[in-house]
Design an enzyme around this catalytic site. Sequence first.
Site, PDB file in Angstrom:
ATOM      1  N   GLY A  44       8.371  -5.063  -5.473  1.00 22.12           N
ATOM      2  CA  GLY A  44       6.949  -5.783  -5.567  1.00 22.12           C
ATOM      3  C   GLY A  44       5.548  -4.437  -6.728  1.00 22.12           C
ATOM      4  O   GLY A  44       6.733  -3.243  -6.942  1.00 22.12           O
ATOM      5  N   GLN A  49      -0.046   0.475 -11.364  1.00 19.35           N
ATOM      6  CA  GLN A  49       1.496   1.389 -11.118  1.00 19.35           C
ATOM      7  C   GLN A  49       1.484   1.256 -12.846  1.00 19.35           C
ATOM      8  O   GLN A  49       2.431   2.658 -12.370  1.00 19.35           O
ATOM      9  CB  GLN A  49       1.863   0.847 -10.445  1.00 19.35           C
ATOM     10  CG  GLN A  49       1.757   1.184  -8.905  1.00 19.35           C
ATOM     11  CD  GLN A  49       2.582   0.215  -7.757  1.00 19.35           C
ATOM     12  OE1 GLN A  49       2.813  -0.420  -7.465  1.00 19.35           O
ATOM     13  NE2 GLN A  49       3.804   1.402  -7.430  1.00 19.35           N
ATOM     14  N   CYS A  86       7.016   3.617  -1.815  1.00 13.21           N
ATOM     15  CA  CYS A  86       6.545   2.917  -2.589  1.00 13.21           C
ATOM     16  C   CYS A  86       6.951   3.884  -4.113  1.00 13.21           C
ATOM     17  O   CYS A  86       7.773   5.117  -4.030  1.00 13.21           O
ATOM     18  CB  CYS A  86       4.274   3.529  -2.261  1.00 13.21           C
ATOM     19  SG  CYS A  86       4.224   2.435  -3.790  1.00 13.21           S
ATOM     20  N   LEU A  87       7.424   2.452  -4.818  1.00  9.60           N
ATOM     21  CA  LEU A  87       7.779   3.412  -6.219  1.00  9.60           C
ATOM     22  C   LEU A  87       6.642   4.321  -6.989  1.00  9.60           C
ATOM     23  O   LEU A  87       6.834   5.577  -7.367  1.00  9.60           O
ATOM     24  CB  LEU A  87       7.422   2.253  -7.893  1.00  9.60           C
ATOM     25  CG  LEU A  87       8.605   1.307  -7.440  1.00  9.60           C
ATOM     26  CD1 LEU A  87       9.313   0.597  -7.910  1.00  9.60           C
ATOM     27  CD2 LEU A  87       9.944   2.238  -6.904  1.00  9.60           C
ATOM     28  N   HIS A 128       0.430  -4.930   0.539  1.00 10.71           N
ATOM     29  CA  HIS A 128       0.841  -3.670  -0.046  1.00 10.71           C
ATOM     30  C   HIS A 128       0.696  -3.367  -1.307  1.00 10.71           C
ATOM     31  O   HIS A 128      -0.023  -2.516  -2.079  1.00 10.71           O
ATOM     32  CB  HIS A 128       2.706  -3.246   0.123  1.00 10.71           C
ATOM     33  CG  HIS A 128       2.929  -2.011  -0.814  1.00 10.71           C
ATOM     34  ND1 HIS A 128       3.629  -1.128  -0.377  1.00 10.71           N
ATOM     35  CD2 HIS A 128       3.323  -1.393  -2.168  1.00 10.71           C
ATOM     36  CE1 HIS A 128       4.185   0.121  -1.254  1.00 10.71           C
ATOM     37  NE2 HIS A 128       3.337  -0.285  -1.569  1.00 10.71           N
ATOM     38  N   GLU A 129       0.696  -4.583  -1.844  1.00  5.72           N
ATOM     39  CA  GLU A 129      -0.114  -4.366  -3.410  1.00  5.72           C
ATOM     40  C   GLU A 129      -1.421  -5.051  -3.776  1.00  5.72           C
ATOM     41  O   GLU A 129      -1.739  -4.291  -4.937  1.00  5.72           O
ATOM     42  CB  GLU A 129       1.247  -5.622  -4.203  1.00  5.72           C
ATOM     43  CG  GLU A 129       2.668  -5.301  -4.158  1.00  5.72           C
ATOM     44  CD  GLU A 129       2.752  -3.995  -4.563  1.00  5.72           C
ATOM     45  OE1 GLU A 129       2.432  -3.756  -5.408  1.00  5.72           O
ATOM     46  OE2 GLU A 129       4.420  -3.887  -4.812  1.00  5.72           O
ATOM     47  N   HIS A 132      -2.786  -1.789  -2.772  1.00  8.49           N
ATOM     48  CA  HIS A 132      -2.679  -1.507  -4.673  1.00  8.49           C
ATOM     49  C   HIS A 132      -3.491  -1.366  -5.569  1.00  8.49           C
ATOM     50  O   HIS A 132      -4.537  -0.660  -6.128  1.00  8.49           O
ATOM     51  CB  HIS A 132      -1.645  -1.368  -5.227  1.00  8.49           C
ATOM     52  CG  HIS A 132      -0.346  -0.513  -5.109  1.00  8.49           C
ATOM     53  ND1 HIS A 132      -0.592   1.414  -5.729  1.00  8.49           N
ATOM     54  CD2 HIS A 132       0.703  -0.633  -5.018  1.00  8.49           C
ATOM     55  CE1 HIS A 132       0.259   1.377  -5.110  1.00  8.49           C
ATOM     56  NE2 HIS A 132       1.691   0.769  -4.228  1.00  8.49           N
TER      57      HIS A 132
END
Length: 161
Positions: A44, A49, A86-87, A128-129, A132
């Site tokens: 995701g 990001q 998380c990236l 989660h997304e 963000h």
Amino acid sequence: MDEIRIYPDPILRKKALPLKNVDGQVKEIADRMAESMHANKGIGLAAPQIGVLSQIIVVDLGEGLRILINPEMVEGEGESVLEEGCLSLPNIEVPVKRKDSVFIRGWDLDGKEVNLELVGFPGRVYQHEIDHLNGILIIHHISRLKRELLLKKMLKKLKDS
Ligand code: CO
């Protein structure tokens, strides 16, 4: 290709703006997001990001790419805790409490309303997304003390690598 923004990049703490319509530019951003997500083996990604403050998320749980514009959680029930990564926070895993079953609403790339009923892990990824888009990262789900310890470790690892 767009680099993934890494903490403490300040854009990760900003709120993304809702889109009024879906045009070619939105599609191009979504393509770039999907490319960066897949290149980094993510499941995701949210627009901030890659440095874009628009309400766009992409999710790919192995069953194909889904792009959601202006996503929101309209309902959530039950709660469970699971370790998440998380990236934008390399080498960190954090236990995050989320809703078990959720209704997510947004638009697809044709501007059509999409309603998703999700249970368990897939619902967790969307939550989660969406976090963000509100400037919230997994480290903001734990205490300040734990957060500071983890971030110190992460930044040291990044410096050493
Ligand atoms: Co993330």
